[in-house]
Design an enzyme around this catalytic site. Structure first.
Site, PDB file in Angstrom:
ATOM      1  CE  LYS A  10      -3.708  -2.693   2.032  1.00 53.69           C
ATOM      2  NZ  LYS A  10      -4.878  -2.759   2.904  1.00 53.69           N
ATOM      3  CG  HIS A  93      -7.073  -2.897  -2.676  1.00 53.28           C
ATOM      4  ND1 HIS A  93      -7.593  -2.183  -1.612  1.00 53.28           N
ATOM      5  CD2 HIS A  93      -6.397  -3.942  -2.136  1.00 53.28           C
ATOM      6  CE1 HIS A  93      -7.231  -2.777  -0.491  1.00 53.28           C
ATOM      7  NE2 HIS A  93      -6.514  -3.845  -0.766  1.00 53.28           N
ATOM      8  CD  GLU A 165      -7.664  -7.725  -0.326  1.00 57.50           C
ATOM      9  OE1 GLU A 165      -6.621  -8.135   0.210  1.00 57.50           O
ATOM     10  OE2 GLU A 165      -7.848  -6.537  -0.640  1.00 57.50           O
ATOM     11  N   GLY A 236      -1.018  -5.267   6.020  1.00 59.81           N
ATOM     12  CA  GLY A 236      -0.210  -4.897   7.192  1.00 59.81           C
ATOM     13  C   GLY A 236       0.917  -5.861   7.526  1.00 59.81           C
TER      14      GLY A 236
HETATM   15  P1  13P Z   1      -4.555  -6.260   5.690  1.00 60.15           P
HETATM   16  O1  13P Z   1      -3.788  -7.554   5.536  1.00 60.15           O
HETATM   17  O2  13P Z   1      -3.761  -5.168   6.347  1.00 60.15           O
HETATM   18  O3  13P Z   1      -5.885  -6.483   6.302  1.00 60.15           O
HETATM   19  O4  13P Z   1      -4.841  -5.717   4.202  1.00 60.15           O
HETATM   20  C1  13P Z   1      -5.455  -6.557   3.314  1.00 60.15           C
HETATM   21  C2  13P Z   1      -5.399  -5.934   1.979  1.00 60.15           C
HETATM   22  O5  13P Z   1      -6.104  -4.975   1.714  1.00 60.15           O
HETATM   23  C3  13P Z   1      -4.448  -6.481   1.004  1.00 60.15           C
HETATM   24  O6  13P Z   1      -4.673  -5.992  -0.261  1.00 60.15           O
END
Ligand code: 13P
Length: 256
Positions: A10, A93, A165, A236
């Site tokens: 990110k 995303h 997701e 994360g």
């Molecule tokens: P997290 O693993 O921080 O929850 O994020 C997931 C994500 O959005 C991966 O693209």
């Protein structure tokens, strides 16, 4: 099918920090048979990291790109500019859908642009907390999948990956909850049904489906053993070297 372990960094790390992290990650990572390790840094780091990465050990992924190859689109980076630099691109995303206003139409064009430029798109789909509460999960999955794949021809579906997701399970979302294996299995079943309806059973089976949402080294094993899940998209936890390498180790054990 391979197991895919994808780290989505990110908007984190300067170019220098990304380079140091990659250096350490490469040192701690071997070439695992059956496991594809992928990292997705910020756009600005893709070019330098593409020179640094050892493609036998891991692959590079863009977090986004624009669907037109060139032209008057101030501020955009195109898939054609990323061609050869990255092997994968995350498309659609939830952070782009809900913070930056991307819709299924734009996402469909991005998927097509990725394929046209020999970059494997990872199409992200998933319902919000209120959509789940209203019983709309299956509809959202169907709409986002059919919308996102609307420009993908039969011959090209083997070039696409899907990431489920659920927005409510993403660690940065307020009040995030862990998704349960049954909830994920149910969603993956719907995803395969939709793919089967559009592309046929054989093609549908060959499309990797990843799970993402608060994945860590302590739950990765449970998520990787959910029927139909072929990998993980990690936010994360992918920023913490020991966590990410532990998740790769878990994937190795599950594979064996
Ligand atoms: P997290 O693993 O921080 O929850 O994020 C997931 C994500 O959005 C991966 O693209």
């Amino acid at each position: 099918m391979k197991t895919y372990i994808v780290g989505n960094w990110k908007l984190n790390f300067t170019v220098g920090e990304a380079s140091i992290y990659l250096h350490k990650l490469l040192r701690k990572t071997s070439n695992y048979r059956g496991i594809e390790v992928v990292v997705a840094p910020s756009a600005i780091a893709l070019q330098p990291l593409s020179l640094q990465i050892d493609r036998h050990k891991m692959k590079l992924c863009a977090q986004n790109a624009f669907y037109r190859d060139y032209g008057a689109f101030t501020g955009e980076v195109s898939f054609s500019q990323l061609r050869g630099l990255v092997d994968y691109a995350i498309v659609g995303h939830s952070e782009r859908r809900y913070i930056l206003g991307e819709n299924d139409k734009m996402i469909a064009k991005k998927i097509a642009a990725a394929i046209r430029n020999k970059i494997r798109p990872i199409l992200c789909i998933g319902e919000t907390e209120s959509e789940r509460a209203f019983g709309e999960t299956a509809d959202v999955i169907r709409d986002q999948l059919t919308g996102g794949l609307s420009e993908v021809a039969d011959d090209d579906i083997d070039k696409v990956m899907i990431a489920y997701e659920p927005v409510w399970a993403i660690s940065s979302v307020k009040g995030a909850k862990l998704a349960g294996p049954d909830e994920i299995a149910e969603a993956v079943k719907i995803i395969r049904e939709v793919l089967t309806n559009i592309y046929g059973a054989e093609s549908a089976k060959a499309v990797p489906v990843l799970f993402g949402g608060s994945v860590s080294s302590s739950n990765a094993g449970a998520y990787l053993t959910v029927p139909g899940v072929n990998g993980l998209l990690i936010g994360g936890a992918s920023l913490i070297l020991s966590e990410f390498t532990d998740i790769i180790e878990v994937a190795k054990r599950v594979k064996e």
